[in-house]
Design a protein around this motif. Structure first.
Motif, short mmCIF file in Angstrom:
data_model
loop_
_atom_site.label_atom_id
_atom_site.label_comp_id
_atom_site.label_asym_id
_atom_site.label_seq_id
_atom_site.Cartn_x
_atom_site.Cartn_y
_atom_site.Cartn_z
N ALA A 266 0.83 -1.21 0.00
CA ALA A 266 0.00 0.00 0.00
C ALA A 266 0.86 1.26 0.00
CB ALA A 266 -0.92 -0.01 1.22
N TRP A 267 1.95 1.25 0.76
CA TRP A 267 2.85 2.40 0.82
C TRP A 267 3.53 2.63 -0.53
CZ3 TRP A 267 8.45 2.43 0.97
CH2 TRP A 267 8.98 3.68 1.24
N LEU A 268 4.02 1.56 -1.16
CA LEU A 268 4.66 1.69 -2.46
C LEU A 268 3.66 2.10 -3.53
CD1 LEU A 268 7.02 -1.44 -2.40
CD2 LEU A 268 7.70 0.97 -2.27
N GLU A 269 2.45 1.57 -3.45
CA GLU A 269 1.43 1.93 -4.43
C GLU A 269 1.12 3.42 -4.38
OE1 GLU A 269 -2.38 2.84 -6.15
OE2 GLU A 269 -2.07 2.75 -3.97
N ARG A 270 1.02 3.97 -3.19
CA ARG A 270 0.74 5.42 -3.07
C ARG A 270 1.87 6.25 -3.67
NH1 ARG A 270 -1.14 3.77 2.10
NH2 ARG A 270 0.86 4.36 3.04
N GLY A 271 3.10 5.78 -3.54
CA GLY A 271 4.23 6.55 -4.05
C GLY A 271 4.53 6.34 -5.52
N TRP A 272 4.15 5.18 -6.06
CA TRP A 272 4.56 4.83 -7.42
C TRP A 272 3.43 4.87 -8.45
CZ3 TRP A 272 8.18 -0.07 -6.70
CH2 TRP A 272 9.35 0.35 -6.05
N ASN A 273 2.20 4.73 -8.03
CA ASN A 273 1.10 4.59 -8.99
C ASN A 273 0.56 5.97 -9.41
OD1 ASN A 273 -0.83 3.49 -10.64
ND2 ASN A 273 -2.20 2.89 -8.97
N HIS A 274 1.34 6.67 -10.20
CA HIS A 274 0.92 7.98 -10.71
C HIS A 274 1.68 8.26 -12.00
CE1 HIS A 274 4.76 9.75 -9.41
NE2 HIS A 274 4.61 9.07 -8.29
N GLY A 275 1.25 9.27 -12.71
CA GLY A 275 1.91 9.65 -13.93
C GLY A 275 1.37 8.94 -15.15
N PRO A 276 2.08 9.03 -16.29
CA PRO A 276 1.62 8.40 -17.54
C PRO A 276 1.53 6.88 -17.39
CG PRO A 276 3.41 9.96 -17.94
CD PRO A 276 3.33 9.78 -16.47
N ALA A 277 0.74 6.27 -18.29
CA ALA A 277 0.52 4.82 -18.23
C ALA A 277 1.83 4.05 -18.35
CB ALA A 277 -0.45 4.41 -19.34
N GLU A 278 2.72 4.48 -19.24
CA GLU A 278 3.98 3.77 -19.42
C GLU A 278 4.82 3.78 -18.15
OE1 GLU A 278 7.98 3.89 -22.25
OE2 GLU A 278 6.23 5.10 -22.77
N ALA A 279 4.84 4.92 -17.48
CA ALA A 279 5.60 5.02 -16.23
C ALA A 279 4.98 4.14 -15.15
CB ALA A 279 5.65 6.47 -15.75
N ARG A 280 3.66 4.08 -15.10
CA ARG A 280 3.00 3.24 -14.10
C ARG A 280 3.25 1.75 -14.38
NH1 ARG A 280 -2.39 4.04 -14.70
NH2 ARG A 280 -2.28 5.77 -16.16
N ARG A 281 3.26 1.38 -15.65
CA ARG A 281 3.57 -0.01 -15.99
C ARG A 281 4.99 -0.36 -15.57
NH1 ARG A 281 0.36 0.92 -20.69
NH2 ARG A 281 2.20 1.56 -21.87
N ARG A 282 5.92 0.55 -15.81
CA ARG A 282 7.33 0.29 -15.45
C ARG A 282 7.49 0.17 -13.93
NH1 ARG A 282 9.14 4.18 -18.01
NH2 ARG A 282 9.36 5.71 -16.32
N ARG A 283 6.86 1.06 -13.20
CA ARG A 283 6.95 0.97 -11.74
C ARG A 283 6.22 -0.26 -11.22
NH1 ARG A 283 4.93 6.40 -11.83
NH2 ARG A 283 6.63 7.89 -12.24
N GLY A 284 5.16 -0.67 -11.93
CA GLY A 284 4.46 -1.88 -11.55
C GLY A 284 5.34 -3.11 -11.67
N VAL A 285 6.20 -3.13 -12.68
CA VAL A 285 7.15 -4.24 -12.82
C VAL A 285 8.12 -4.24 -11.64
CG1 VAL A 285 9.06 -5.14 -14.21
CG2 VAL A 285 6.98 -4.31 -15.33
N TRP A 286 8.60 -3.05 -11.27
CA TRP A 286 9.50 -2.96 -10.12
C TRP A 286 8.81 -3.43 -8.85
CZ3 TRP A 286 14.45 -2.92 -9.96
CH2 TRP A 286 15.19 -2.36 -11.00
N LEU A 287 7.54 -3.08 -8.70
CA LEU A 287 6.78 -3.51 -7.53
C LEU A 287 6.73 -5.04 -7.46
CD1 LEU A 287 4.80 -2.42 -5.20
CD2 LEU A 287 2.99 -3.12 -6.77
N ALA A 288 6.46 -5.67 -8.62
CA ALA A 288 6.35 -7.13 -8.67
C ALA A 288 7.68 -7.82 -8.44
CB ALA A 288 5.76 -7.55 -10.03
#
Length: 326
Positions: free
Chosen positions: A42-64
């Motif tokens: 939840a903490w990482l999602e609040r900090g990373w899930n923003h901006g353009p779709a491509e950036a969110r996909r890239r941060r989503g990979v890092w999250l996983a």
């Protein structure tokens, strides 16, 4: 890691952890690793899930990558440090951590919480109980709909709540089992399709699909074997029908145990659900040889137990093979 993978010692430790879970479940007063994992997500999602779709996909990979790997590293580091102090202490800690990765008692209790008021004819209480474990609307469900929801929950969660962590534990002990639970928690928190998580949670959902692929199919075989030998059920044609019907499910894995349980029980699962008042049609699984009633919930629980016991038994040849190879 204190014990070798695919070893008799680790298999015995896993069996002991399952016994502890069966006896105690998850007491609310004990801290649970999944709660901590969820807070980090939840903490990482609040900090990373923003901006353009491509950036969110890239941060989503890092999250996983970061969450499961970090979970594994913390567990491995803890057990390694404890092993320096006392090997017995490390084994005790690994046993305790392994027990937290299983939900055998909790899943059965959640299903029986639906069945018990149904036996009394208290539909309102049964609807409230089912609403705590499913996302569908429950306010208008009758006995058949409530029984279907409970049976589907037991069937699907046999994999991610019991047999999948069991499989990963045999390959890597508590650290790998906890890493699996981290993947599972990621999927439940960010892996579903919505405007908020469509891009950010994509990698987590795909990773969850991957780590459950083999356990889901092993569970189907284990349920079928247990039904043939111990539990009972309509096993004739169940394997072929499961292979044929499971791909209809929107999940690449959940349809396998659901289809198998449907055929073993002789009932039809799937069909129409409502979410937030909106209808959602899911492909049907199984054959309606008899109407769904409250008694099928307890029968589904028996097949759940047959599934994890069967997977545990199927692991014995793997340990024998490792012993022979080395």
């Amino acid at each position: 890691m204190t014990l070798d993978p695919l070893s008799w010692e680790l298999l015995a430790l896993i069996a002991a952890a399952l016994a502890i879970d069966l006896a105690l479940g998850d007491p609310s007063w004990l801290p649970h690793p999944v709660v901590g994992i969820g807070r980090i997500i939840a903490w990482l999602e609040r900090g990373w899930n923003h901006g353009p779709a491509e950036a969110r996909r890239r941060r989503g990979v890092w999250l996983a990558v970061v969450v499961p790997l970090g979970t594994w590293a913390l567990a491995w580091g803890l057990l390694t440090a404890l092993a320096w102090v006392s090997p017995g202490l490390a084994i005790a800690a690994e046993l305790a951590l392994l027990a937290t990765t299983f939900a055998t008692r909790g899943l059965a209790e959640a299903a029986r919480a639906v069945a018990e008021p149904l036996h009394r004819g208290d539909l309102s209480a049964a609807r409230r109980a089912l609403g705590r474990i499913v996302g569908r609307d429950t306010e208008a469900l009758d006995e058949s709909g409530l029984a279907r929801g409970a049976v589907e929950t037991v069937a699907e969660n046999t994999v991610d709540g019991i047999t999948a962590p069991l499989c990963w534990a045999l390959l890597g002990g508590a650290p790998l089992a906890l890493a699996y639970k981290a993947v599972n928690t990621l999927d439940s928190m960010v892996g579903y399709r919505s405007p908020r998580f469509e891009d950010f949670g994509r990698a987590s959902a795909r990773l969850d699909d991957a780590v459950n692929w083999l356990p889901a199919r092993l569970t189907v075989w284990a349920m079928w074997i247990a039904a043939r030998l111990v539990v009972g059920g309509r096993t004739k044609g169940a394997l072929a029908a499961t292979r044929r019907e499971a791909p209809r499910h929107p999940s690449p894995n959940a349809g396998w145990p659901e289809a198998m349980v449907a055929h073993l029980l002789g009932v039809r699962l799937g069909g129409l659900n409502h979410y937030g008042g909106r209808p959602s049609h899911r492909a049907t699984l199984g054959r309606a040889l008899e109407p769904l009633v409250v008694a099928h919930i307890e029968r589904a629980i028996r097949h759940m137990h047959g599934g994890w016991l069967g997977v545990l038994a199927l692991m014995v040849p793997l340990v024998l093979l490792r012993e022979w190879l080395i």
